[in-house]
Design an enzyme around this catalytic site. Structure first.
Site, PDB file in Angstrom:
ATOM      1  N   LYS A  31     -26.333 -26.067  45.223  1.00 17.05           N
ATOM      2  CA  LYS A  31     -26.099 -26.512  46.610  1.00 17.05           C
ATOM      3  C   LYS A  31     -27.430 -26.802  47.298  1.00 17.05           C
ATOM      4  O   LYS A  31     -28.277 -25.927  47.422  1.00 17.05           O
ATOM      5  CB  LYS A  31     -25.341 -25.460  47.423  1.00 17.05           C
ATOM      6  CG  LYS A  31     -24.887 -26.053  48.767  1.00 17.05           C
ATOM      7  CD  LYS A  31     -24.361 -25.041  49.737  1.00 17.05           C
ATOM      8  CE  LYS A  31     -25.411 -24.528  50.683  1.00 17.05           C
ATOM      9  NZ  LYS A  31     -26.045 -25.554  51.540  1.00 17.05           N
TER      10      LYS A  31
ATOM     11  N   GLY B  13     -34.513 -19.187  50.357  1.00 16.05           N
ATOM     12  CA  GLY B  13     -34.207 -19.414  51.761  1.00 16.05           C
ATOM     13  C   GLY B  13     -34.694 -18.249  52.599  1.00 16.05           C
ATOM     14  O   GLY B  13     -35.626 -17.535  52.210  1.00 16.05           O
TER      15      GLY B  13
ATOM     16  N   THR C 260     -34.956 -14.668  54.666  1.00 19.46           N
ATOM     17  CA  THR C 260     -34.736 -13.264  54.299  1.00 19.46           C
ATOM     18  C   THR C 260     -33.365 -12.800  54.787  1.00 19.46           C
ATOM     19  O   THR C 260     -32.653 -12.082  54.074  1.00 19.46           O
ATOM     20  CB  THR C 260     -35.879 -12.402  54.864  1.00 19.46           C
ATOM     21  OG1 THR C 260     -37.081 -12.790  54.174  1.00 19.46           O
ATOM     22  CG2 THR C 260     -35.648 -10.916  54.643  1.00 19.46           C
TER      23      THR C 260
ATOM     24  N   GLU D 186     -35.871 -15.762  46.496  1.00 19.41           N
ATOM     25  CA  GLU D 186     -37.197 -16.260  46.913  1.00 19.41           C
ATOM     26  C   GLU D 186     -37.104 -16.471  48.414  1.00 19.41           C
ATOM     27  O   GLU D 186     -36.473 -17.424  48.867  1.00 19.41           O
ATOM     28  CB  GLU D 186     -37.515 -17.596  46.223  1.00 19.41           C
ATOM     29  CG  GLU D 186     -37.484 -17.566  44.710  1.00 19.41           C
ATOM     30  CD  GLU D 186     -38.703 -16.897  44.099  1.00 19.41           C
ATOM     31  OE1 GLU D 186     -39.620 -16.498  44.840  1.00 19.41           O
ATOM     32  OE2 GLU D 186     -38.727 -16.769  42.867  1.00 19.41           O
TER      33      GLU D 186
ATOM     34  N   CYS E 244     -42.940 -21.656  52.745  1.00 17.58           N
ATOM     35  CA  CYS E 244     -42.694 -20.208  52.732  1.00 17.58           C
ATOM     36  C   CYS E 244     -43.982 -19.413  52.560  1.00 17.58           C
ATOM     37  O   CYS E 244     -44.128 -18.328  53.094  1.00 17.58           O
ATOM     38  CB  CYS E 244     -41.713 -19.865  51.624  1.00 17.58           C
ATOM     39  SG  CYS E 244     -42.211 -20.516  50.039  1.00 17.58           S
TER      40      CYS E 244
ATOM     41  N   GLU F  68     -42.076 -14.906  60.847  1.00 15.92           N
ATOM     42  CA  GLU F  68     -42.327 -16.211  60.223  1.00 15.92           C
ATOM     43  C   GLU F  68     -41.951 -17.310  61.221  1.00 15.92           C
ATOM     44  O   GLU F  68     -40.823 -17.356  61.700  1.00 15.92           O
ATOM     45  CB  GLU F  68     -41.442 -16.320  58.971  1.00 15.92           C
ATOM     46  CG  GLU F  68     -41.697 -17.550  58.156  1.00 15.92           C
ATOM     47  CD  GLU F  68     -40.741 -17.679  56.973  1.00 15.92           C
ATOM     48  OE1 GLU F  68     -39.534 -17.406  57.151  1.00 15.92           O
ATOM     49  OE2 GLU F  68     -41.193 -18.059  55.888  1.00 15.92           O
TER      50      GLU F  68
HETATM   51  P1  NAD Z   1     -31.603 -20.562  55.128  1.00 11.79           P
HETATM   52  O1  NAD Z   1     -31.621 -19.235  54.480  1.00 11.79           O
HETATM   53  O2  NAD Z   1     -30.968 -20.680  56.449  1.00 11.79           O
HETATM   54  O3  NAD Z   1     -30.849 -21.620  54.184  1.00 11.79           O
HETATM   55  C1  NAD Z   1     -31.195 -21.832  52.858  1.00 11.79           C
HETATM   56  C2  NAD Z   1     -29.982 -22.300  52.083  1.00 11.79           C
HETATM   57  O4  NAD Z   1     -29.008 -21.277  52.094  1.00 11.79           O
HETATM   58  C3  NAD Z   1     -29.308 -23.540  52.645  1.00 11.79           C
HETATM   59  O5  NAD Z   1     -28.836 -24.297  51.557  1.00 11.79           O
HETATM   60  C4  NAD Z   1     -28.125 -22.960  53.422  1.00 11.79           C
HETATM   61  O6  NAD Z   1     -27.023 -23.830  53.531  1.00 11.79           O
HETATM   62  C5  NAD Z   1     -27.757 -21.773  52.565  1.00 11.79           C
HETATM   63  N1  NAD Z   1     -27.100 -20.687  53.280  1.00 11.79           N
HETATM   64  C6  NAD Z   1     -27.123 -20.400  54.607  1.00 11.79           C
HETATM   65  N2  NAD Z   1     -26.394 -19.290  54.850  1.00 11.79           N
HETATM   66  C7  NAD Z   1     -25.928 -18.862  53.656  1.00 11.79           C
HETATM   67  C8  NAD Z   1     -25.153 -17.742  53.239  1.00 11.79           C
HETATM   68  N3  NAD Z   1     -24.710 -16.842  54.104  1.00 11.79           N
HETATM   69  N4  NAD Z   1     -24.901 -17.593  51.920  1.00 11.79           N
HETATM   70  C9  NAD Z   1     -25.367 -18.475  51.022  1.00 11.79           C
HETATM   71  N5  NAD Z   1     -26.092 -19.561  51.355  1.00 11.79           N
HETATM   72  C10 NAD Z   1     -26.378 -19.743  52.657  1.00 11.79           C
HETATM   73  O7  NAD Z   1     -33.109 -21.023  55.134  1.00 11.79           O
HETATM   74  P2  NAD Z   1     -33.712 -22.364  55.703  1.00 11.79           P
HETATM   75  O8  NAD Z   1     -33.833 -22.250  57.165  1.00 11.79           O
HETATM   76  O9  NAD Z   1     -33.006 -23.537  55.149  1.00 11.79           O
HETATM   77  O10 NAD Z   1     -35.162 -22.350  54.988  1.00 11.79           O
HETATM   78  C11 NAD Z   1     -36.226 -21.705  55.511  1.00 11.79           C
HETATM   79  C12 NAD Z   1     -36.446 -20.372  54.838  1.00 11.79           C
HETATM   80  O11 NAD Z   1     -36.585 -20.499  53.423  1.00 11.79           O
HETATM   81  C13 NAD Z   1     -37.750 -19.752  55.290  1.00 11.79           C
HETATM   82  O12 NAD Z   1     -37.562 -18.396  55.594  1.00 11.79           O
HETATM   83  C14 NAD Z   1     -38.661 -19.899  54.088  1.00 11.79           C
HETATM   84  O13 NAD Z   1     -39.690 -18.968  54.045  1.00 11.79           O
HETATM   85  C15 NAD Z   1     -37.718 -19.769  52.956  1.00 11.79           C
HETATM   86  N6  NAD Z   1     -38.274 -20.362  51.719  1.00 11.79           N
HETATM   87  C16 NAD Z   1     -38.689 -19.534  50.728  1.00 11.79           C
HETATM   88  C17 NAD Z   1     -39.260 -20.062  49.567  1.00 11.79           C
HETATM   89  C18 NAD Z   1     -39.736 -19.160  48.461  1.00 11.79           C
HETATM   90  O14 NAD Z   1     -39.923 -19.652  47.361  1.00 11.79           O
HETATM   91  N7  NAD Z   1     -39.943 -17.892  48.692  1.00 11.79           N
HETATM   92  C19 NAD Z   1     -39.375 -21.446  49.422  1.00 11.79           C
HETATM   93  C20 NAD Z   1     -38.946 -22.259  50.462  1.00 11.79           C
HETATM   94  C21 NAD Z   1     -38.386 -21.708  51.620  1.00 11.79           C
END
Ligand code: NAD
Length: 787
Positions: free
Chosen positions: A192, A244, A246, A266, A300, A396
């Site tokens: 997804k 995504g 935390t 991650e 991230c 963050e």
């Molecule tokens: P997010 O957690 O809101 O969303 C990430 C993904 O998860 C999206 O596809 C979203 O649709 C899905 N999602 C949302 N709620 C969900 C749930 N309850 N269950 C399953 N999936 C769900 O994050 P974001 O705002 O899209 O991205 C930013 C975050 O991602 C930041 O905190 C960033 O640090 C982190 N990030 C981490 C890494 C890493 O490798 N550590 C890399 C890139 C981004």
């Protein structure tokens, strides 16, 4: 798009990359995308839609259909059906397909770069020169691993069906980090993309068919967090790989608790960028540009917390201010801009509000130009005069905002760097190699860059510790996340019954105490439990531990932290000594096992002999489990160092109590961890009888601690303890579900199994490298090297 006010006077004109071909491709697809299921594009006119917008002008790029629960079921079913033959295709067969994907991505790289920039708002220069080439490299590199799988991973097999969920900041790159290793190791996928940026994934979906990916091997569903949550919790999925925030990582840990799924998370970060007074300051400023102003700071591992030595802070701040005046914001398609649009209006408002609210707690802000909400252009920002408890120093922001703090000494720098709930990455800037090599191992993070930042490669593992998650992507270490050892039995209920109810006699009144901080201690609550021999006769009393006993044991382990910095050779000597001291008690132990467990003399001897052999094996590994030097395409080397996890809680299996206690404790301490062992509930006295041997073998106080009692209660208490860094657990399903749910609070690393999942007497299962991998966390340290 016009450039920002402060640049209007400059003699620049826009140098726009053409988006004609990209729009033609979108039109060819009616600017609408459904799902890829079993090799077919499925569209449902009645689906709810999400608009994928160009963040630089708000215009619609495409409508995305939200997958229904039924479509999700079909996708998981297709992946399940396709998995056995995908695995059976063999490494070479899969390598050819991964290679074809790499070639196709390369062939279309210009078009994909433009699609990525249109959808995400990142500068075309970055999608063209960084995101897409790196994604391609991931497919090439993992084609290689697929080819070598038979030789390099012969004692492992695929996990099965994996759910993969990614965020919006590097849409295709995150896709490649997930899909390439999973496919290489023979898994099938339900993927997804983020709802804000699904377009490059849809382009990739079209390439799958051309590359010959069999139907059902890669399935792609679209939608928001609701369908993401359904996918993660789906019963037909064997593993979830999530990148995504935390908060969402925590909710996935909760929803998958007790499902027996493998999980990698991650998550977010607040990475330190540490500049010492002897650093090359101009190089550090350029490093910051690549660190916090790359991808508009939506990274991230962005070096969002600048820690600068007080002597050079003023100078560095001046240089940063000068430099950010030169950075250009503008249309993401302009080939000569440095920062484009934040991904959405929501993200733009979030960054803006966070900064405004944060400044109410103090701090000085510097921005070289105005904030421009049209086009979601947020300027590079420096915030100074704050301390490390300030919300902007802890949370963050995920935008181009650098906060800066000063330090005086090297140890203060380390303390500040580690003062964060996150542990994703850090960079160290100094011309003194001794200093960088002293600081790097002290930083609690999965990646450390020396005199560079934001370096990534398919050959090098990436991932965090603490609330930045667990698991690695990239490198050989990342491949194990998509494999499981061969030949483990399928999960089943614990075979051993709990304490025998009808004792034959109460003749011996012997009470075995806990072992904490190198001493035998009585239970805090003063309660004991009777344990029984195989024939039902009374064996001994053991203490019934409570929360306070767990706290004492963890505190003892915490004080023994110097064990982790002992040399492997030193630890080996102690483990050999344990083996030697245990072996002189052979006849006593064999008799004990016969009486207690009701096994034959032959079985007891086999368990005892294997226990001695296991101690020898881990003594041998203590100075041989080396790590690696990864070869990435840059002028440097990346050291992948296995580091001890710290304090490990170990909840022992119910069978072969001598062998299983040793099989847990020995690899953990060999790698430099300190342990708190919760012994089997059926035979707790065995671990407690081992204390005599531990005491005579020079094991430093606090390295091994043992607390007996109700396994589930103790497991729940110890997993919830803030100072415990990870837990290994063999228990019943309910206990596992409970501790997985508890661990969601601070995302502790878990390695859990149902009892009787393996043949402990067989070294391939009871003694594999899997134990050493789970006793360590790989830190990748990137160091410039050579010319
Ligand atoms: P997010 O957690 O809101 O969303 C990430 C993904 O998860 C999206 O596809 C979203 O649709 C899905 N999602 C949302 N709620 C969900 C749930 N309850 N269950 C399953 N999936 C769900 O994050 P974001 O705002 O899209 O991205 C930013 C975050 O991602 C930041 O905190 C960033 O640090 C982190 N990030 C981490 C890494 C890493 O490798 N550590 C890399 C890139 C981004």
């Amino acid at each position: 798009m016009t450039l920002l006010k402060s640049f209007k006077d400059l003699d620049y004109s826009e140098a726009l990359e053409s988006d004609k071909e990209a729009h033609e491709w979108l039109k060819l697809n009616d600017c609408r995308f459904g799902q890829l299921i079993n090799g077919k594009f499925i569209s449902n006119k009645k689906s709810k839609l999400i608009a994928s917008l160009n963040p630089s002008n708000g215009k619609l790029l495409a409508n995305i259909e939200i997958a229904s629960s039924e479509q999700l079921d079909l996708a998981v079913e297709a992946a399940r059906k396709a998995q056995p033959s995908w695995e059976l295709l063999g490494g070479h067969g899969r390598a050819k397909i991964l290679y074809a994907l790499a070639r196709l991505l390369q062939k279309h790289s210009r078009l994909i770069s433009v699609l990525e920039t249109l959808d995400n708002g990142k500068p075309i220069r970055e999608s063209r020169d960084i995101d897409i080439p790196l994604a391609i490299r991931y497919f090439y590199h993992h084609a290689g691993w697929a080819q070598l799988q038979g030789k390099e991973f012969s004692s492992y097999q695929s996990i099965g069906v994996v759910a993969q969920i990614v965020p919006w900041n590097f849409p295709l790159l995150m896709l490649s980090w997930k899909i390439a290793p999973a496919l290489a190791m023979g898994n099938t996928i339900v993927f997804k993309a983020a709802e804000q940026t699904p377009i490059s994934a849809m382009f990739f979906a079209h390439l799958c068919e051309q590359a010959g990916v069999p139907p059902g091997v890669v399935n792609m569903i679209n939608g928001d967090g609701n369908i993401g949550a359904e996918l993660a919790a789906h019963k037909g999925v064997d593993k979830v790989a999530f990148t995504g925030s935390t908060a969402v990582g925590q909710s996935i840990r909760k929803s998958t608790a007790g499902q027996g799924k493998k999980l990698t998370l991650e998550l977010g970060g607040k990475s330190a960028f540490i500049v010492f007074e002897d650093a090359d300051l101009d190089a550090a400023v350029e490093g910051l540009v690549d660190s916090i102003w790359f991808n508009q700071g939506e990274v991230c591992c962005a070096g969002s917390r600048l820690l600068v030595q007080a002597e050079v802070a003023e100078d560095l701040h001046l240089r940063i201010k000068e430099r950010i005046k030169q950075l250009r914001l503008g249309s993401p398609l302009d080939k000569s801009i440095d920062l484009g649009s934040l991904v959405s209006k929501t993200q733009f408002n979030r960054v803006n509000e966070m900064v405004k609210d944060g400044l109410k707690h103090g701090g000085e802000i510097y921005q070289a130009c105005d904030i421009e909400s049209e086009g979601n252009l947020y300027p590079p920002t420096l915030i100074t005069n704050i301390d490390s408890s300030h919300p902007l120093a802890q949370e963050e922001i995920f935008g181009p905002v650098l906060v800066s703090m000063t330090f005086r000494t090297q140890s203060e720098a380390v303390e500040l760097a580690n003062n964060s709930r996150y542990g994703l990455a850090a960079s160290i800037w100094s011309e003194n190699i001794n200093r960088t090599m002293d600081v790097a191992p002290k930083i609690k993070a999965g990646v450390v860059w020396i005199n560079c930042h934001n370096q990534f490669d398919a050959a090098c593992g990436f991932g965090g510790v603490k609330e930045s998650g667990f698991g690695r992507e990239g490198g050989k270490e990342g491949l194990y996340e998509y494999l499981k050892p061969n030949g483990l039995k399928s999960s089943k209920k614990a075979t051993a019954s709990l304490i025998t109810k009808n004792p034959k006699n109460n003749a011996i009144d012997r009470t075995l105490k806990f072992y904490i901080a190198g001493k035998q201690v009585r239970p805090d609550g003063g309660h004991s439990i009777a344990t029984f021999n195989a024939d039902g006769s009374h064996a001994a009393f053991v203490g019934a531990g409570n929360r306070k006993d767990v706290r004492n044991a963890v505190s003892a382990a915490s004080k023994a932290s110097s064990w982790g910095s002992q040399s492997g050779h030193g630890r080996a000597q102690i483990i050999y000594f344990l083996a030697e001291n245990l072996s002189v008690r052979e006849s006593e132990w064999i008799q004990r096992l016969i009486t207690l467990c009701g096994v034959s003399k032959k079985q007891a001897k086999a368990e005892f002999d294997e226990s001695i052999s296991r101690l020898f094996s881990y003594a041998a590994w203590a100075d041989k489990y080396d790590g690696a030097v990864h070869s990435a395409p840059y002028r440097g080397i990346t050291m992948a160092l296995p580091e001890p996890i710290g304090i490990l809680a170990q909840i022992a299996p119910e069978e072969l109590p001598l062998l299983t206690s040793i099989s847990l404790v020995a690899p953990a301490i060999a790698m430099g961890n300190r342990v708190v062992l919760i012994p089997s509930e059926r035979f707790p006295s065995v671990a407690l009888e081992l204390v005599q041997t531990i005491e005579t073998s020079d094991v430093p106080a606090g390295v091994v601690n043992i607390v007996s009692g109700n396994k589930r209660e103790l497991a729940e208490q110890i997993v919830g303890h803030a100072e415990v860094d990870g837990t290994w657990c063999w228990a019943d399903q309910e206990t596992i579900a409970s501790i997985e749910a508890i661990s969601a609070i601070d995302l502790k690393r878990l390695w859990v199994h149902e009892d009787s999942d393996r043949d402990w007497l067989n070294p391939d299962q009871g003694e594999s490298l899997e134990f050493l991998r789970n006793a360590t966390e790989v830190k990748n340290i990137w160091t410039p090297y050579g010319d």
